[in-house]
Design a protein around this motif. Structure first.
Motif, PDB file in Angstrom:
ATOM      1  N   LEU A 118       3.074  -0.911   1.836  1.00  0.00           N
ATOM      2  CA  LEU A 118       3.747   0.126   2.611  1.00  0.00           C
ATOM      3  C   LEU A 118       3.867  -0.195   4.099  1.00  0.00           C
ATOM      4  N   CYS A 119       2.848  -0.776   4.694  1.00  0.00           N
ATOM      5  CA  CYS A 119       2.942  -1.116   6.129  1.00  0.00           C
ATOM      6  C   CYS A 119       4.061  -2.128   6.374  1.00  0.00           C
ATOM      7  N   GLY A 120       4.190  -3.080   5.490  1.00  0.00           N
ATOM      8  CA  GLY A 120       5.285  -4.050   5.613  1.00  0.00           C
ATOM      9  C   GLY A 120       6.639  -3.378   5.507  1.00  0.00           C
ATOM     10  N   TYR A 121       6.751  -2.416   4.604  1.00  0.00           N
ATOM     11  CA  TYR A 121       8.011  -1.679   4.452  1.00  0.00           C
ATOM     12  C   TYR A 121       8.289  -0.840   5.693  1.00  0.00           C
ATOM     13  N   ILE A 122       7.262  -0.208   6.234  1.00  0.00           N
ATOM     14  CA  ILE A 122       7.436   0.638   7.419  1.00  0.00           C
ATOM     15  C   ILE A 122       7.914  -0.195   8.601  1.00  0.00           C
ATOM     16  N   LYS A 123       7.401  -1.409   8.730  1.00  0.00           N
ATOM     17  CA  LYS A 123       7.756  -2.274   9.857  1.00  0.00           C
ATOM     18  C   LYS A 123       9.118  -2.947   9.676  1.00  0.00           C
ATOM     19  N   ASN A 124       9.646  -2.915   8.464  1.00  0.00           N
ATOM     20  CA  ASN A 124      10.947  -3.522   8.181  1.00  0.00           C
ATOM     21  C   ASN A 124      12.043  -2.571   8.670  1.00  0.00           C
ATOM     22  N   PRO A 125      12.925  -3.021   9.582  1.00  0.00           N
ATOM     23  CA  PRO A 125      13.958  -2.137  10.120  1.00  0.00           C
ATOM     24  C   PRO A 125      14.878  -1.533   9.051  1.00  0.00           C
ATOM     25  N   SER A 126      15.112  -2.244   7.971  1.00  0.00           N
ATOM     26  CA  SER A 126      15.991  -1.735   6.918  1.00  0.00           C
ATOM     27  C   SER A 126      15.309  -0.690   6.046  1.00  0.00           C
ATOM     28  N   LEU A 127      14.001  -0.787   5.889  1.00  0.00           N
ATOM     29  CA  LEU A 127      13.270   0.105   4.990  1.00  0.00           C
ATOM     30  C   LEU A 127      12.495   1.192   5.723  1.00  0.00           C
ATOM     31  N   GLY A 128      12.141   0.918   6.958  1.00  0.00           N
ATOM     32  CA  GLY A 128      11.278   1.824   7.709  1.00  0.00           C
ATOM     33  C   GLY A 128      11.792   3.242   7.797  1.00  0.00           C
ATOM     34  N   GLN A 129      13.106   3.396   7.934  1.00  0.00           N
ATOM     35  CA  GLN A 129      13.672   4.744   8.065  1.00  0.00           C
ATOM     36  C   GLN A 129      13.434   5.587   6.820  1.00  0.00           C
ATOM     37  N   PHE A 130      13.337   4.947   5.660  1.00  0.00           N
ATOM     38  CA  PHE A 130      13.093   5.679   4.425  1.00  0.00           C
ATOM     39  C   PHE A 130      11.605   5.926   4.201  1.00  0.00           C
ATOM     40  N   VAL A 131      10.814   4.875   4.381  1.00  0.00           N
ATOM     41  CA  VAL A 131       9.380   4.957   4.098  1.00  0.00           C
ATOM     42  C   VAL A 131       8.650   5.767   5.160  1.00  0.00           C
ATOM     43  N   ASN A 132       9.204   5.847   6.345  1.00  0.00           N
ATOM     44  CA  ASN A 132       8.558   6.561   7.443  1.00  0.00           C
ATOM     45  C   ASN A 132       9.123   7.974   7.633  1.00  0.00           C
ATOM     46  N   SER A 133       9.968   8.420   6.714  1.00  0.00           N
ATOM     47  CA  SER A 133      10.591   9.738   6.846  1.00  0.00           C
ATOM     48  C   SER A 133       9.603  10.841   6.477  1.00  0.00           C
ATOM     49  N   PRO A 134       9.841  12.066   6.955  1.00  0.00           N
ATOM     50  CA  PRO A 134       8.976  13.190   6.559  1.00  0.00           C
ATOM     51  C   PRO A 134       8.943  13.387   5.048  1.00  0.00           C
ATOM     52  N   ASN A 135      10.093  13.189   4.389  1.00  0.00           N
ATOM     53  CA  ASN A 135      10.122  13.325   2.926  1.00  0.00           C
ATOM     54  C   ASN A 135       9.210  12.298   2.262  1.00  0.00           C
ATOM     55  N   ALA A 136       9.225  11.065   2.755  1.00  0.00           N
ATOM     56  CA  ALA A 136       8.378  10.024   2.172  1.00  0.00           C
ATOM     57  C   ALA A 136       6.899  10.363   2.354  1.00  0.00           C
ATOM     58  N   LYS A 137       6.569  10.922   3.489  1.00  0.00           N
ATOM     59  CA  LYS A 137       5.176  11.330   3.729  1.00  0.00           C
ATOM     60  C   LYS A 137       4.787  12.455   2.770  1.00  0.00           C
ATOM     61  N   ASN A 138       5.720  13.370   2.495  1.00  0.00           N
ATOM     62  CA  ASN A 138       5.458  14.435   1.530  1.00  0.00           C
ATOM     63  C   ASN A 138       5.294  13.878   0.123  1.00  0.00           C
ATOM     64  N   VAL A 139       6.118  12.878  -0.219  1.00  0.00           N
ATOM     65  CA  VAL A 139       6.012  12.243  -1.533  1.00  0.00           C
ATOM     66  C   VAL A 139       4.643  11.591  -1.672  1.00  0.00           C
ATOM     67  N   ALA A 140       4.231  10.861  -0.656  1.00  0.00           N
ATOM     68  CA  ALA A 140       2.914  10.220  -0.691  1.00  0.00           C
ATOM     69  C   ALA A 140       1.814  11.260  -0.869  1.00  0.00           C
ATOM     70  N   SER A 141       1.917  12.348  -0.165  1.00  0.00           N
ATOM     71  CA  SER A 141       0.913  13.409  -0.279  1.00  0.00           C
ATOM     72  C   SER A 141       0.917  14.012  -1.683  1.00  0.00           C
ATOM     73  N   THR A 142       2.089  14.294  -2.213  1.00  0.00           N
ATOM     74  CA  THR A 142       2.201  14.862  -3.561  1.00  0.00           C
ATOM     75  C   THR A 142       1.634  13.904  -4.600  1.00  0.00           C
ATOM     76  N   CYS A 143       1.868  12.608  -4.403  1.00  0.00           N
ATOM     77  CA  CYS A 143       1.392  11.591  -5.340  1.00  0.00           C
ATOM     78  C   CYS A 143      -0.080  11.221  -5.094  1.00  0.00           C
ATOM     79  N   ARG A 144      -0.669  11.831  -4.092  1.00  0.00           N
ATOM     80  CA  ARG A 144      -2.065  11.544  -3.715  1.00  0.00           C
ATOM     81  C   ARG A 144      -2.258  10.069  -3.333  1.00  0.00           C
ATOM     82  N   VAL A 145      -1.293   9.563  -2.584  1.00  0.00           N
ATOM     83  CA  VAL A 145      -1.371   8.210  -2.039  1.00  0.00           C
ATOM     84  C   VAL A 145      -1.537   8.367  -0.539  1.00  0.00           C
ATOM     85  N   PRO A 146      -2.663   7.936   0.027  1.00  0.00           N
ATOM     86  CA  PRO A 146      -2.848   8.091   1.473  1.00  0.00           C
ATOM     87  C   PRO A 146      -1.747   7.357   2.245  1.00  0.00           C
TER      88      PRO A 146
END
Length: 97
Positions: free
Chosen positions: A65-93
């Motif tokens: 995930l850190c690699g994806y966040i740092k990637n300019p093409s992927l970061g906007q998706f993985v670092n979005s509020p929705n993605a953070k909610n998905v991680a929380s729902t999935c119980r992934v820190p």
């Protein structure tokens, strides 16, 4: 008495080493492939609830995930509020990179 203490300490140290090595092997076995998270696209972009498959893939890709966040093409998706909610729902820190 001293021999029993040393043997117990050695066994405890061995258990710690085995656990640490098992964690390292598990992390190294992951192949980072952002396409595996395509099953989460609706959850990341449309606020849909994540599927079980999405959560399973997110858990598997957690070391990446850190690699994806740092990637300019992927970061906007993985670092979005929705993605953070998905991680929380999935119980992934959510990672702190």
């Amino acid at each position: 008495m001293k021999k029993v203490y040393c043997a117990t300490l050695l066994c405890a140290l061995l258990v710690v080493v085995v656990v640490v090595l098992a964690e390292v092997e598990e992390t190294e076995a992951v192949t980072c492939n952002a396409m595996e998270l395509s099953v989460c696209a609706g959850a990341f972009t449309l606020s849909q609830p994540p599927s079980k498959d999405c959560c399973d893939k997110l858990r598997k890709q957690k070391p990446c995930l850190c690699g994806y966040i740092k990637n300019p093409s992927l970061g906007q998706f993985v670092n979005s509020p929705n993605a953070k909610n998905v991680a929380s729902t999935c119980r992934v820190p959510y990672p702190t990179c």
